[in-house]
Design an enzyme around this catalytic site. Structure first.
Site, PDB file in Angstrom:
ATOM      1  CG  ASP A  70      -2.036   0.580   0.917  1.00  0.00           C
ATOM      2  OD1 ASP A  70      -2.945   0.502  -0.238  1.00  0.00           O
ATOM      3  OD2 ASP A  70      -2.495   1.827   1.330  1.00  0.00           O
ATOM      4  CG  HIS A 176       7.464   4.914  -2.993  1.00  0.00           C
ATOM      5  ND1 HIS A 176       8.000   5.366  -4.387  1.00  0.00           N
ATOM      6  CD2 HIS A 176       6.132   4.514  -2.983  1.00  0.00           C
ATOM      7  CE1 HIS A 176       6.803   5.242  -5.144  1.00  0.00           C
ATOM      8  NE2 HIS A 176       5.784   4.802  -4.360  1.00  0.00           N
TER       9      HIS A 176
HETATM   10  P1  IMP Z   1      -1.888   1.857  -4.309  1.00  0.00           P
HETATM   11  O1  IMP Z   1      -0.725   1.294  -3.262  1.00  0.00           O
HETATM   12  O2  IMP Z   1      -1.968   1.175  -5.211  1.00  0.00           O
HETATM   13  O3  IMP Z   1      -2.970   1.913  -3.155  1.00  0.00           O
HETATM   14  O4  IMP Z   1      -1.327   3.234  -4.653  1.00  0.00           O
HETATM   15  C1  IMP Z   1      -2.192   4.382  -4.138  1.00  0.00           C
HETATM   16  C2  IMP Z   1      -2.169   5.601  -5.303  1.00  0.00           C
HETATM   17  O5  IMP Z   1      -0.889   6.006  -5.158  1.00  0.00           O
HETATM   18  C3  IMP Z   1      -2.562   4.908  -6.692  1.00  0.00           C
HETATM   19  O6  IMP Z   1      -3.435   5.800  -7.452  1.00  0.00           O
HETATM   20  C4  IMP Z   1      -1.331   4.823  -7.331  1.00  0.00           C
HETATM   21  O7  IMP Z   1      -1.462   5.122  -8.670  1.00  0.00           O
HETATM   22  C5  IMP Z   1      -0.276   5.989  -6.703  1.00  0.00           C
HETATM   23  N1  IMP Z   1       0.929   5.390  -6.701  1.00  0.00           N
HETATM   24  C6  IMP Z   1       1.627   4.405  -5.807  1.00  0.00           C
HETATM   25  N2  IMP Z   1       2.716   4.303  -6.153  1.00  0.00           N
HETATM   26  C7  IMP Z   1       3.131   5.084  -6.851  1.00  0.00           C
HETATM   27  C8  IMP Z   1       4.261   5.525  -7.671  1.00  0.00           C
HETATM   28  O8  IMP Z   1       5.457   4.772  -7.492  1.00  0.00           O
HETATM   29  N3  IMP Z   1       4.138   6.259  -8.727  1.00  0.00           N
HETATM   30  C9  IMP Z   1       3.022   6.818  -8.735  1.00  0.00           C
HETATM   31  N4  IMP Z   1       1.908   6.725  -8.270  1.00  0.00           N
HETATM   32  C10 IMP Z   1       1.984   5.950  -7.367  1.00  0.00           C
END
Ligand code: IMP
Length: 191
Positions: A70, A176
């Site tokens: 996450d 990250h």
């Molecule tokens: P999740 O971990 O997939 O829930 O990410 C949450 C939100 O942050 C999503 O809309 C992803 O597209 C964005 N996000 C997570 N990691 C990245 C990254 O490395 N680059 C750009 N957007 C990110």
């Protein structure tokens, strides 16, 4: 410690995320495959809580050693928003909407935070690994690689370009996600 048989399934429907993860894990001798199951995603203001709930659910559904991530984008000028709501905000406002919220502010600092949760049928509870990259929100979208907020995030130490202007290898040197995954891989190889 053995190099043999180290495999962890990465639960995601995001191929970009998986591809980044696969490269980092491979460099550390951990094989991975993309597991496209719908693991529950609870609403919480804490990334670790969300990742842990999802990874428990994924193990229950698959019976495999799995990783769930996450992640979130935390913008200083917006008091850490969208943070744990990054996914919802991306779907609703998108990168343009976020740029609009920041119109007129010079305070562009932001960071990405990742929590990688690992769990398996043999374990009692999930184990989490964290990664963070500081940077700034650009004034415009730049680049077309990657996914999500990549076109508006310029990481510190990245020669002034956004994640969306980088190859996967370049992004993995700073991101990250890569930091959290490296910590996981080192630990996993030692178990
Ligand atoms: P999740 O971990 O997939 O829930 O990410 C949450 C939100 O942050 C999503 O809309 C992803 O597209 C964005 N996000 C997570 N990691 C990245 C990254 O490395 N680059 C750009 N957007 C990110």
């Amino acid at each position: 410690m053995s190099l043999k048989g180290k495999v962890a399934f990465f639960v995601t429907t995001n191929f970009h995320k998986f591809s980044e993860a696969r490269h980092v894990l491979a460099e550390h001798g951990v094989a991975t495959a993309m597991l496209r199951i719908e693991a529950i995603e609870i609403q919480d203001d804490n990334l670790e809580g969300i990742a842990k709930a999802s990874v428990r659910d994924a193990v229950e559904k698959s019976g495999l050693p799995v990783l769930v991530e996450d992640a979130g984008l935390f913008i200083d000028a917006l008091k850490g928003f969208p943070g744990p709501y990054s996914s919802y905000v991306y779907r609703t406002l998108g990168t343009r909407g976020v740029l609009k919220l920041m119109e007129g502010t010079d305070k562009r600092n932001a960071y990405f935070y990742s929590v990688i949760a690992f769990h398996s049928p043999e374990r009692v509870s999930p184990k989490c690994f964290h990664g963070k990259v500081e940077g700034r929100i650009t004034l415009n979208e730049q680049g077309n690689q990657g996914f999500g907020y990549d076109p508006i995030f310029e990481p510190r130490g990245g020669a002034g370009i956004t994640f969306a202007e980088m190859t996967t290898a370049m992004k993995n040197r700073l991101s990250h996600r890569a930091q959290a995954l490296r910590k996981f891989a080192v630990w996993y190889r030692s178990t």
